[in-house]
Design an enzyme around this catalytic site. Structure first.
Site, PDB file in Angstrom:
ATOM      1  N   ARG A 159      -3.708  -4.400   2.242  1.00  0.00           N
ATOM      2  CA  ARG A 159      -3.194  -4.377   1.069  1.00  0.00           C
ATOM      3  C   ARG A 159      -3.548  -2.929   0.582  1.00  0.00           C
ATOM      4  NH1 ARG A 159      -1.878  -8.685   1.339  1.00  0.00           N
ATOM      5  NH2 ARG A 159      -1.933 -10.120  -0.460  1.00  0.00           N
TER       6      ARG A 159
ATOM      7  N   ARG B 223     -11.229 -12.998   9.956  1.00  0.00           N
ATOM      8  CA  ARG B 223     -10.004 -13.825  11.359  1.00  0.00           C
ATOM      9  C   ARG B 223      -9.318 -12.866  11.852  1.00  0.00           C
ATOM     10  NH1 ARG B 223     -10.602 -17.906   7.856  1.00  0.00           N
ATOM     11  NH2 ARG B 223      -9.595 -16.808   6.510  1.00  0.00           N
TER      12      ARG B 223
ATOM     13  N   HIS C 180       6.041  -5.234   3.765  1.00  0.00           N
ATOM     14  CA  HIS C 180       5.578  -5.735   4.160  1.00  0.00           C
ATOM     15  C   HIS C 180       5.247  -7.548   4.964  1.00  0.00           C
ATOM     16  CE1 HIS C 180       1.972  -7.962   1.029  1.00  0.00           C
ATOM     17  NE2 HIS C 180       2.159  -8.273   2.163  1.00  0.00           N
TER      18      HIS C 180
ATOM     19  N   ARG D  85     -18.734  -6.000   5.647  1.00  0.00           N
ATOM     20  CA  ARG D  85     -21.130  -6.647   4.800  1.00  0.00           C
ATOM     21  C   ARG D  85     -21.249  -6.510   5.776  1.00  0.00           C
ATOM     22  NH1 ARG D  85     -18.027 -10.288   0.570  1.00  0.00           N
ATOM     23  NH2 ARG D  85     -17.366 -10.714   2.036  1.00  0.00           N
TER      24      ARG D  85
ATOM     25  N   GLU E  99       3.565  -2.113  -4.153  1.00  0.00           N
ATOM     26  CA  GLU E  99       4.366  -2.632  -3.707  1.00  0.00           C
ATOM     27  C   GLU E  99       5.729  -3.380  -4.624  1.00  0.00           C
ATOM     28  OE1 GLU E  99       3.825  -5.202  -0.809  1.00  0.00           O
ATOM     29  OE2 GLU E  99       2.818  -3.733   0.290  1.00  0.00           O
TER      30      GLU E  99
HETATM   31  C1  8YV Z   1       1.850 -12.961   2.714  1.00  0.00           C
HETATM   32  C2  8YV Z   1       0.538 -11.692   2.844  1.00  0.00           C
HETATM   33  O1  8YV Z   1       2.921 -13.177   3.408  1.00  0.00           O
HETATM   34  O2  8YV Z   1      -0.220 -14.015   3.036  1.00  0.00           O
HETATM   35  C3  8YV Z   1      -0.640 -12.782   2.776  1.00  0.00           C
HETATM   36  O3  8YV Z   1      -1.758 -12.591   2.345  1.00  0.00           O
HETATM   37  O4  8YV Z   1      -0.055 -10.684   2.897  1.00  0.00           O
HETATM   38  C4  8YV Z   1       0.874 -11.760   3.824  1.00  0.00           C
HETATM   39  O5  8YV Z   1       1.271 -11.349   4.266  1.00  0.00           O
HETATM   40  C5  8YV Z   1       2.712 -12.834   1.370  1.00  0.00           C
HETATM   41  O6  8YV Z   1       1.554 -12.682   0.612  1.00  0.00           O
HETATM   42  C6  8YV Z   1       2.868 -14.366   0.938  1.00  0.00           C
HETATM   43  O7  8YV Z   1       2.393 -14.656  -0.393  1.00  0.00           O
END
Ligand code: 8YV
Length: 328
Positions: A243, A160, A290, A181, A272
């Site tokens: 990530r 997405r 983040h 993939r 992080e």
């Molecule tokens: C979120 C994110 O804010 O949704 C995700 O996977 O990386 C972030 O943008 C965060 O994970 C909230 O738990």
């Protein structure tokens, strides 16, 4: 489930409107002072809740999940990435895991495009010069960046967010390439005029900009390894809003320090909230804490999704955003 309201323990402070709704619908235990929970506190919460509403700052490994009490039936994550939750351990105990897909897509894609612009056009570096009082007037050969129009963007992970980025990038004149993939449908591929690369190595070697948009799974840990990063051309930029663990951060920092690639825009980091100290000293990086999905609108919609997932489960149905472990 019985007519009593389920005990929902929420691990972090969520937007007020979300917490209010949770109090109305559930026996909600909120974390009003927002201190991240220790593994012991998480284990204790798992021991007495029906539902744990988690975020990325909660490490739910096998040891913590093994402390879940018999009541615990659902881990409803506030966020789309679930790499902080041991899905296999949850599944083996019959615990559903849900996430919040879809509602972060557009805002994350916006900020990814922002990082592409900021890194190629030296936006943060320029602003820092001005704020330091060091702007001495316009100069024809100073603060030169790189043009986007006509360049190749290689998207690693065409889900997405990757597709939403591609739509934006096309408006800036970038040619869309991607590794995934499997190829996207012919309708999407034609819409985006996207070129599929089965070989990530071959794609990396030919791109001007690379954006990481795939989830972190055991299979994508250090997908951009030191070896693969060395395939990038010296004028290439790399952007990551997915990530940190997907890129070998130490190898990337070393390459940026030696100017072996042109620059990077990073919103996520391997350890992080720590950031490789080398990165913090460099001018050819744009670093964000983040925040790619951090808009009021997205946070409210994420909260809605968490509530809907819990409420659907409470009504005896399968929650809509179940995360199915890959081995199933
Ligand atoms: C979120 C994110 O804010 O949704 C995700 O996977 O990386 C972030 O943008 C965060 O994970 C909230 O738990």
């Amino acid at each position: 489930m019985a007519s009593r309201k389920p005990k929902v323990i929420v691990t972090r402070k969520l937007p007020d409107a979300v917490e209010t709704r949770m109090r109305e619908l559930f026996d909600a235990e909120l974390n009003l002072d927002d201190a991240p929970m220790s593994p012991d506190a998480l284990a204790a919460a798992l021991g007495r809740a029906d539902v744990l509403a988690t975020t990325i700052t909660d490490r739910l490994d096998e040891g913590v999940i093994s402390q879940a009490g018999p009541r615990l039936k659902l881990i409803a994550n506030f966020g789309v990435g679930v790499d902080h939750i041991d899905l296999a351990a949850a599944h083996s105990r019959g615990i559903f895991v849900t996430n919040t897909p879809g509602v972060l897509t557009e805002d994350t894609a916006d900020l990814t495009m922002g990082l592409i612009l900021a890194s190629t056009r030296r936006v943060v570096e320029g602003a820092a010069v001005l704020q330091a009082g060091e702007f001495r007037g316009w100069n024809p050969t100073w603060m030169l960046g790189r043009r986007l129009r006509g360049k190749r963007l290689g998207i690693v992970g065409m889900g997405r967010i990757g597709q939403a980025l591609a739509r934006r990038a096309r408006a800036f004149g970038l040619a869309i390439h991607y590794h995934n993939r499997k190829p996207v449908s012919s309708v999407i591929s034609e819409e985006l005029e996207a070129t599929y690369w089965e070989s990530l190595d071959q794609m990396l070697a030919r791109m001007d900009i690379v954006s990481v948009n795939c989830p972190h799974t055991p299979g994508t840990y250090h997908l951009l390894s030191a070896r693969r990063l060395r395939l990038l051309q010296p004028h290439a930029f790399i952007v990551n809003t997915a990530r940190g663990e997907i890129i070998d951060e130490a190898a990337l920092a070393g390459m940026l320090e030696r100017n072996e690639i042109a620059g990077a825009g990073l919103d996520v980091f391997e350890h992080e909230p720590s950031v490789n100290p080398k990165l913090l000293k460099l001018k050819n990086v744009v670093l964000l804490p983040h925040m790619s999905s951090a808009t009021i609108e997205t946070r409210l919609e994420m909260g809605d999704k968490v509530v809907i997932n819990i409420r659907t489960w409470m009504d005896g149905h399968k929650p809509p955003d179940r995360v199915i472990p890959e081995f199933l």
